[in-house]
Write a protein that holds these residues in place. Structure first.
Motif, PDB file in Angstrom:
ATOM      1  N   LEU A   1      75.463 -14.209  71.950  1.00 40.38           N
ATOM      2  CA  LEU A   1      76.440 -13.278  71.406  1.00 40.38           C
ATOM      3  C   LEU A   1      76.137 -12.910  69.963  1.00 40.38           C
ATOM      4  CD1 LEU A   1      78.906 -11.674  72.187  1.00 40.38           C
ATOM      5  CD2 LEU A   1      80.334 -13.571  71.391  1.00 40.38           C
ATOM      6  N   ILE A   2      75.593 -13.839  69.187  1.00 38.60           N
ATOM      7  CA  ILE A   2      75.271 -13.527  67.796  1.00 38.60           C
ATOM      8  C   ILE A   2      74.140 -12.500  67.732  1.00 38.60           C
ATOM      9  CG2 ILE A   2      73.588 -15.392  67.484  1.00 38.60           C
ATOM     10  CD1 ILE A   2      74.586 -15.731  64.650  1.00 38.60           C
ATOM     11  N   VAL A   3      73.198 -12.603  68.674  1.00 33.47           N
ATOM     12  CA  VAL A   3      72.103 -11.627  68.732  1.00 33.47           C
ATOM     13  C   VAL A   3      72.634 -10.270  69.177  1.00 33.47           C
ATOM     14  CG1 VAL A   3      69.890 -11.072  69.821  1.00 33.47           C
ATOM     15  CG2 VAL A   3      70.402 -13.436  69.165  1.00 33.47           C
ATOM     16  N   VAL A   4      73.561 -10.274  70.146  1.00 36.09           N
ATOM     17  CA  VAL A   4      74.190  -9.025  70.586  1.00 36.09           C
ATOM     18  C   VAL A   4      74.943  -8.378  69.430  1.00 36.09           C
ATOM     19  CG1 VAL A   4      75.969  -8.041  72.086  1.00 36.09           C
ATOM     20  CG2 VAL A   4      74.373  -9.732  72.995  1.00 36.09           C
TER      21      VAL A   4
ATOM     22  N   LEU B   1      62.735 -13.550  56.121  1.00 33.35           N
ATOM     23  CA  LEU B   1      62.657 -14.948  55.704  1.00 33.35           C
ATOM     24  C   LEU B   1      63.661 -15.261  54.605  1.00 33.35           C
ATOM     25  CD1 LEU B   1      58.777 -15.514  55.642  1.00 33.35           C
ATOM     26  CD2 LEU B   1      60.424 -16.718  57.083  1.00 33.35           C
ATOM     27  N   GLY B   2      63.887 -14.298  53.699  1.00 33.29           N
ATOM     28  CA  GLY B   2      64.808 -14.515  52.595  1.00 33.29           C
ATOM     29  C   GLY B   2      66.257 -14.646  53.016  1.00 33.29           C
ATOM     30  N   TRP B   3      66.609 -14.028  54.139  1.00 32.90           N
ATOM     31  CA  TRP B   3      67.990 -14.077  54.602  1.00 32.90           C
ATOM     32  C   TRP B   3      68.304 -15.358  55.376  1.00 32.90           C
ATOM     33  CZ3 TRP B   3      71.955 -11.453  53.004  1.00 32.90           C
ATOM     34  CH2 TRP B   3      71.787 -10.161  52.490  1.00 32.90           C
ATOM     35  N   VAL B   4      67.309 -16.039  55.895  1.00 31.70           N
ATOM     36  CA  VAL B   4      67.549 -17.194  56.772  1.00 31.70           C
ATOM     37  C   VAL B   4      68.346 -18.309  56.100  1.00 31.70           C
ATOM     38  CG1 VAL B   4      66.451 -19.069  58.065  1.00 31.70           C
ATOM     39  CG2 VAL B   4      65.638 -16.731  58.328  1.00 31.70           C
ATOM     40  N   PRO B   5      67.947 -18.788  54.890  1.00 32.16           N
ATOM     41  CA  PRO B   5      68.721 -19.900  54.286  1.00 32.16           C
ATOM     42  C   PRO B   5      70.186 -19.554  54.066  1.00 32.16           C
ATOM     43  CG  PRO B   5      66.627 -19.573  53.146  1.00 32.16           C
ATOM     44  CD  PRO B   5      66.796 -18.399  54.049  1.00 32.16           C
ATOM     45  N   LEU B   6      70.468 -18.329  53.589  1.00 30.75           N
ATOM     46  CA  LEU B   6      71.848 -17.935  53.325  1.00 30.75           C
ATOM     47  C   LEU B   6      72.653 -17.847  54.612  1.00 30.75           C
ATOM     48  CD1 LEU B   6      74.068 -16.961  51.434  1.00 30.75           C
ATOM     49  CD2 LEU B   6      73.137 -14.640  51.627  1.00 30.75           C
ATOM     50  N   LEU B   7      72.107 -17.175  55.621  1.00 28.56           N
ATOM     51  CA  LEU B   7      72.837 -17.032  56.877  1.00 28.56           C
ATOM     52  C   LEU B   7      72.987 -18.366  57.601  1.00 28.56           C
ATOM     53  CD1 LEU B   7      71.363 -13.678  58.294  1.00 28.56           C
ATOM     54  CD2 LEU B   7      73.606 -14.059  57.265  1.00 28.56           C
ATOM     55  N   LEU B   8      71.977 -19.224  57.512  1.00 25.70           N
ATOM     56  CA  LEU B   8      72.051 -20.531  58.173  1.00 25.70           C
ATOM     57  C   LEU B   8      73.136 -21.399  57.544  1.00 25.70           C
ATOM     58  CD1 LEU B   8      70.836 -22.412  60.302  1.00 25.70           C
ATOM     59  CD2 LEU B   8      69.216 -23.215  58.559  1.00 25.70           C
TER      60      LEU B   8
ATOM     61  N   ILE C   1      74.170  -4.719  67.687  1.00 28.16           N
ATOM     62  CA  ILE C   1      75.198  -3.678  67.587  1.00 28.16           C
ATOM     63  C   ILE C   1      75.334  -3.223  66.132  1.00 28.16           C
ATOM     64  CG2 ILE C   1      77.674  -3.210  67.779  1.00 28.16           C
ATOM     65  CD1 ILE C   1      77.720  -4.983  70.251  1.00 28.16           C
ATOM     66  N   GLY C   2      75.356  -4.180  65.209  1.00 28.51           N
ATOM     67  CA  GLY C   2      75.440  -3.842  63.794  1.00 28.51           C
ATOM     68  C   GLY C   2      74.255  -3.023  63.326  1.00 28.51           C
TER      69      GLY C   2
ATOM     70  N   LEU D   1      82.125 -10.998  62.119  1.00 24.99           N
ATOM     71  CA  LEU D   1      81.996 -11.126  63.571  1.00 24.99           C
ATOM     72  C   LEU D   1      80.732 -11.891  63.948  1.00 24.99           C
ATOM     73  CD1 LEU D   1      83.124  -7.572  64.790  1.00 24.99           C
ATOM     74  CD2 LEU D   1      84.393  -9.719  64.916  1.00 24.99           C
ATOM     75  N   ILE D   2      79.648 -11.633  63.221  1.00 29.43           N
ATOM     76  CA  ILE D   2      78.388 -12.342  63.494  1.00 29.43           C
ATOM     77  C   ILE D   2      78.566 -13.845  63.276  1.00 29.43           C
ATOM     78  CG2 ILE D   2      76.028 -12.704  62.650  1.00 29.43           C
ATOM     79  CD1 ILE D   2      75.863  -9.681  62.195  1.00 29.43           C
ATOM     80  N   LEU D   3      79.230 -14.216  62.177  1.00 31.20           N
ATOM     81  CA  LEU D   3      79.405 -15.628  61.849  1.00 31.20           C
ATOM     82  C   LEU D   3      80.440 -16.307  62.736  1.00 31.20           C
ATOM     83  CD1 LEU D   3      79.350 -15.464  57.932  1.00 31.20           C
ATOM     84  CD2 LEU D   3      77.507 -16.203  59.453  1.00 31.20           C
ATOM     85  N   LEU D   4      81.389 -15.545  63.265  1.00 35.20           N
ATOM     86  CA  LEU D   4      82.443 -16.134  64.095  1.00 35.20           C
ATOM     87  C   LEU D   4      81.944 -16.551  65.473  1.00 35.20           C
ATOM     88  CD1 LEU D   4      85.685 -14.039  63.439  1.00 35.20           C
ATOM     89  CD2 LEU D   4      85.321 -16.472  63.015  1.00 35.20           C
ATOM     90  N   THR D   5      80.856 -15.967  65.927  1.00 31.10           N
ATOM     91  CA  THR D   5      80.376 -16.264  67.278  1.00 31.10           C
ATOM     92  C   THR D   5      80.043 -17.746  67.437  1.00 31.10           C
ATOM     93  OG1 THR D   5      78.104 -15.717  66.641  1.00 31.10           O
ATOM     94  CG2 THR D   5      79.426 -13.955  67.607  1.00 31.10           C
ATOM     95  N   THR D   6      80.280 -18.233  68.626  1.00 34.71           N
ATOM     96  CA  THR D   6      79.890 -19.583  69.023  1.00 34.71           C
ATOM     97  C   THR D   6      79.284 -19.476  70.413  1.00 34.71           C
ATOM     98  OG1 THR D   6      81.595 -20.722  67.740  1.00 34.71           O
ATOM     99  CG2 THR D   6      80.718 -21.884  69.638  1.00 34.71           C
TER     100      THR D   6
END
Length: 395
Positions: free
Chosen positions: A350-353, A307-314, A357-358, A132-137
């Motif tokens: 929406l991604i921050v929301v 910081l470690g999660w940023v490259p993967l999530l980006l 929630i998560g 759901l986080i990745l699907l947001t636009t």
């Protein structure tokens, strides 16, 4: 509220005007206006905090939140039902709604697979939440950029707008339901979010019938103030209903705009122009500036986990949007398909929301939540710029 409480707003008015003038002088650089507002907010958070005292800014945050709702309302108002409606004899691949659903389905599949991989790295995360986080636009970014590049009414523009709408609308509905039912169980309060759809039908019929009466022609049609107040009343009604159901107010705001779009107001309709001037000239810029202002870069840099999660999530944030759009290369052309994929990768509110929630439900950790905020900022800054540079002329 004393005179001093308005000082932050006065400074914002001055800063927004100066930024707008700067962007007007830099048209050759093709910098989206919303990007300028975000940068302005970040700069003010570092060099102008002395002008903005926390005790004076609570009401300004509320105004910023209303700016988001108003932006969602204008986004719904931009939907062109003539383009979305299936034309007899037309090929399915030419319909933006059909293509938008296919793009969303492809993104959902990729997002779930990547969410499963992230779950293997950190077992405390749930794959469906990552999906759901990745699907947001960020419809709040896509719509203004399409409008600014003057392609929003083209079939290409409507395809991108529809894809953004589907991504945000479906995730909004799921988050609205899951947010209140994951821990306490599904209740009638969450189910009542379905009241928004019949409410829209009832309001449409009521307004349609009202337009045929003499009261409309004598009291409303010729009085722009009454029309605007009535519209804000409808927007407020949707806000009340979404609050009663425990769903997100952005869903109700968008549906209110969709209701107005059903009356087919043309681009230069005086009433539509008034609504856009009010939004883009006053309310919406405050929202974007405050998003940049509230981001604490210093605190983030002190968190190695985040910081470690940023490259993967980006990287995953771009993969789930760009790859499905690349499949449309034979239809749109690879350049436009890639540009559209990058624009749809824009994420903000929406991604921050979804991340908050998560975090509240205990199915993602603090590091991922902090990294999501940075990914939202980065994609909001880079994606519109890449798109604007890729689209040389309106389609």
């Amino acid at each position: 509220m004393g005179h001093g409480d308005l000082i932050p707003l006065f400074w914002l008015f001055i800063s927004i005007f100066l930024m707008q003038m700067l962007l007007s002088r830099m048209k050759g650089a093709q910098i989206p206006t919303i990007l300028g507002y975000l940068i302005l907010g970040i700069l003010l958070s570092y060099y102008g905090r002395g002008l903005f005292h926390q005790e004076e800014m609570n009401w300004l945050d509320n105004l910023s939140e209303f700016g988001l709702y108003y932006l969602m309302f204008l986004s719904g108002m931009e939907i062109d039902f003539n383009i979305l409606r299936y034309q007899k004899g037309a090929k399915l691949r030419q319909n933006p709604l059909v293509i938008g659903f296919l793009v969303f389905a492809g993104s959902a599949l990729l997002a779930f697979l990547l969410g499963t991989r992230i779950n293997q790295i950190d077992s405390s995360t749930q794959p469906w939440m990552i999906m759901l986080i990745l699907l947001t636009t960020s419809l709040g970014i896509v719509m203004p950029v399409l409008k600014e590049t003057r392609i929003i009414k083209s079939q290409y523009g409507q395809l991108l707008l529809t894809s953004a709408i589907l991504a945000d609308l479906i995730t909004m509905i799921i988050l609205s339901i899951i947010g209140g039912s994951y821990q306490s169980g599904f209740t009638w309060r969450q189910a009542s979010v379905g009241l928004l759809l019949p409410l829209s039908v009832i309001l449409y019929q009521a307004i349609f019938r009202l337009k045929r009466t003499s009261f409309w022609h004598k009291e409303i049609r010729k009085n722009s103030v009454v029309r605007l107040q009535g519209l804000l009343a409808v927007l407020g009604l949707y806000g009340i209903i979404t609050d009663m159901t425990g769903s997100e107010a952005i869903l109700g705001s968008f549906l209110a705009g969709l209701l107005l779009a059903s009356f087919h107001l043309h681009d230069h309709h005086p009433f539509k122009e008034q609504l856009e001037v009010l939004g883009y000239g006053l309310i919406i810029p405050i929202f974007f500036v405050m998003v940049g202002f509230r981001f604490n870069l210093t605190e983030f840099l002190r968190s190695p986990q985040a910081l470690g999660w940023v490259p993967l999530l980006l990287s995953t944030a771009y993969i789930v949007k760009v790859l499905p759009m690349m499949c449309l290369g034979p239809i749109l052309g690879m350049r436009r398909a890639l540009a559209g994929g990058f624009l749809l990768s824009s994420r903000m509110t929406l991604i921050v929301v979804a991340a908050s929630i998560g975090m509240r439900l205990g199915i993602i950790n603090r590091g991922i939540q902090d990294a999501v905020i940075v990914v939202a900022i980065i994609t909001s800054l880079l994606s519109p710029m890449i798109f604007s540079m890729s689209i040389k002329s309106p389609s």
